[in-house]
Design an enzyme around this catalytic site. Sequence first.
Site, PDB file in Angstrom:
ATOM      1  N   GLU A  79      54.358  49.654  31.167  1.00 45.24           N
ATOM      2  CA  GLU A  79      53.460  50.669  30.601  1.00 45.24           C
ATOM      3  C   GLU A  79      52.016  50.312  30.908  1.00 45.24           C
ATOM      4  O   GLU A  79      51.551  49.243  30.540  1.00 45.24           O
ATOM      5  CB  GLU A  79      53.652  50.744  29.089  1.00 45.24           C
ATOM      6  CG  GLU A  79      55.079  51.092  28.705  1.00 45.24           C
ATOM      7  CD  GLU A  79      55.190  51.477  27.241  1.00 45.24           C
ATOM      8  OE1 GLU A  79      54.201  51.970  26.663  1.00 45.24           O
ATOM      9  OE2 GLU A  79      56.271  51.254  26.684  1.00 45.24           O
ATOM     10  N   HIS A  84      40.088  54.246  31.389  1.00 44.79           N
ATOM     11  CA  HIS A  84      39.321  55.406  31.864  1.00 44.79           C
ATOM     12  C   HIS A  84      39.756  56.599  31.019  1.00 44.79           C
ATOM     13  O   HIS A  84      40.893  56.668  30.580  1.00 44.79           O
ATOM     14  CB  HIS A  84      39.642  55.667  33.343  1.00 44.79           C
ATOM     15  CG  HIS A  84      38.951  56.887  33.893  1.00 44.79           C
ATOM     16  ND1 HIS A  84      37.607  56.895  34.174  1.00 44.79           N
ATOM     17  CD2 HIS A  84      39.421  58.133  34.179  1.00 44.79           C
ATOM     18  CE1 HIS A  84      37.278  58.096  34.629  1.00 44.79           C
ATOM     19  NE2 HIS A  84      38.367  58.863  34.637  1.00 44.79           N
ATOM     20  N   TYR A  91      51.540  63.092  34.023  1.00 45.05           N
ATOM     21  CA  TYR A  91      53.002  62.999  34.163  1.00 45.05           C
ATOM     22  C   TYR A  91      53.397  63.593  35.514  1.00 45.05           C
ATOM     23  O   TYR A  91      52.836  64.608  35.948  1.00 45.05           O
ATOM     24  CB  TYR A  91      53.706  63.802  33.072  1.00 45.05           C
ATOM     25  CG  TYR A  91      53.577  63.200  31.694  1.00 45.05           C
ATOM     26  CD1 TYR A  91      54.192  61.985  31.380  1.00 45.05           C
ATOM     27  CD2 TYR A  91      52.854  63.858  30.705  1.00 45.05           C
ATOM     28  CE1 TYR A  91      54.076  61.437  30.102  1.00 45.05           C
ATOM     29  CE2 TYR A  91      52.731  63.318  29.427  1.00 45.05           C
ATOM     30  CZ  TYR A  91      53.348  62.112  29.138  1.00 45.05           C
ATOM     31  OH  TYR A  91      53.233  61.571  27.883  1.00 45.05           O
ATOM     32  N   ARG A 104      48.926  37.320  28.374  1.00 42.55           N
ATOM     33  CA  ARG A 104      49.668  36.650  27.284  1.00 42.55           C
ATOM     34  C   ARG A 104      51.111  37.144  27.263  1.00 42.55           C
ATOM     35  O   ARG A 104      51.419  38.187  27.832  1.00 42.55           O
ATOM     36  CB  ARG A 104      49.004  36.948  25.925  1.00 42.55           C
ATOM     37  CG  ARG A 104      49.025  38.439  25.579  1.00 42.55           C
ATOM     38  CD  ARG A 104      48.443  38.738  24.209  1.00 42.55           C
ATOM     39  NE  ARG A 104      48.358  40.177  23.962  1.00 42.55           N
ATOM     40  CZ  ARG A 104      49.317  40.894  23.405  1.00 42.55           C
ATOM     41  NH1 ARG A 104      50.462  40.334  23.060  1.00 42.55           N
ATOM     42  NH2 ARG A 104      49.150  42.203  23.216  1.00 42.55           N
TER      43      ARG A 104
HETATM   44  P1  ADP Z   1      54.416  58.484  26.623  1.00 46.38           P
HETATM   45  O1  ADP Z   1      55.238  57.943  25.524  1.00 46.38           O
HETATM   46  O2  ADP Z   1      55.049  59.701  27.274  1.00 46.38           O
HETATM   47  O3  ADP Z   1      54.082  57.404  27.607  1.00 46.38           O
HETATM   48  P2  ADP Z   1      51.690  58.316  25.628  1.00 46.38           P
HETATM   49  O4  ADP Z   1      51.223  58.858  24.325  1.00 46.38           O
HETATM   50  O5  ADP Z   1      51.756  56.837  25.805  1.00 46.38           O
HETATM   51  O6  ADP Z   1      53.078  59.016  25.943  1.00 46.38           O
HETATM   52  O7  ADP Z   1      50.721  58.946  26.718  1.00 46.38           O
HETATM   53  C1  ADP Z   1      50.834  58.520  28.046  1.00 46.38           C
HETATM   54  C2  ADP Z   1      50.464  59.622  29.014  1.00 46.38           C
HETATM   55  O8  ADP Z   1      49.104  60.015  28.794  1.00 46.38           O
HETATM   56  C3  ADP Z   1      50.529  59.146  30.444  1.00 46.38           C
HETATM   57  O9  ADP Z   1      51.821  59.333  31.009  1.00 46.38           O
HETATM   58  C4  ADP Z   1      49.481  59.992  31.144  1.00 46.38           C
HETATM   59  O10 ADP Z   1      50.052  61.191  31.630  1.00 46.38           O
HETATM   60  C5  ADP Z   1      48.481  60.329  30.029  1.00 46.38           C
HETATM   61  N1  ADP Z   1      47.226  59.565  30.077  1.00 46.38           N
HETATM   62  C6  ADP Z   1      45.991  60.128  29.964  1.00 46.38           C
HETATM   63  N2  ADP Z   1      45.032  59.197  30.017  1.00 46.38           N
HETATM   64  C7  ADP Z   1      45.642  57.991  30.173  1.00 46.38           C
HETATM   65  C8  ADP Z   1      45.149  56.649  30.329  1.00 46.38           C
HETATM   66  N3  ADP Z   1      43.846  56.367  30.289  1.00 46.38           N
HETATM   67  N4  ADP Z   1      46.060  55.659  30.500  1.00 46.38           N
HETATM   68  C9  ADP Z   1      47.381  55.935  30.515  1.00 46.38           C
HETATM   69  N5  ADP Z   1      47.897  57.185  30.391  1.00 46.38           N
HETATM   70  C10 ADP Z   1      47.051  58.212  30.216  1.00 46.38           C
HETATM   71 MG    MG Z   2      53.302  55.566  26.679  1.00 44.51          MG
END
Ligand code: ADP
Ligand code: MG
Length: 162
Positions: A79, A84, A91, A104
């Site tokens: 993950e 940024h 997605y 760590r």
């Molecule tokens: P999920 O459980 O589907 O991973 P999250 O709440 O962790 O959901 O959100 C992750 C999604 O948010 C990523 O797949 C991406 O599409 C979007 N996203 C937007 N900004 C960021 C960022 N700075 N870092 C990681 N993912 C981001």
């Molecule tokens: Mg996530």
Amino acid sequence: MKNLPYFCRGEVVRGFGRGSKELGILTANFTDSVVELLPGDISTGIYYGWACVDTGDIHKMVMSIGCNPYYNNAKKSMETHVIHTFKEDFYGQILSVVLVGYIRPERSYDSLDALIAAINNDIEEAKRELDLPEHLKLKKDNFFRASASSSMTSSNKITKDL
Ligand code: ADP
Ligand code: MG
């Protein structure tokens, strides 16, 4: 860690939907195929490095590799939190990353607040480390300029191949 830097890329898929709701920290999940290619000697834990979405800009990132002890997941995941603010989700897009350094091991926390504090520390450490000249140079690696649709999804030798 001797296997760093480690380069990989793959599609961003839906995870558990926890990042935004509970942690306030978005984490982009790789497909299982990317996770399965990880060499056994890249241990679970928290890493820092560089990331780019499709052919976009290259940003600092922190990545958790493992089973998230706090949540007790059975399956290994990778993950990435990109340091940024994006205008939209990404997605289905191709995320390219290079793991540069290890922060760590994974561990469980007594509370969600403790977990969030640990992640924020990781983000600060990643920002500091990546400003070092030897780490900044990986940002310029040809890997990030190779086609995002390249069939190669993982390598720690790609810099020699290009
Ligand atoms: P999920 O459980 O589907 O991973 P999250 O709440 O962790 O959901 O959100 C992750 C999604 O948010 C990523 O797949 C991406 O599409 C979007 N996203 C937007 N900004 C960021 C960022 N700075 N870092 C990681 N993912 C981001
Ligand atoms: Mg996530």
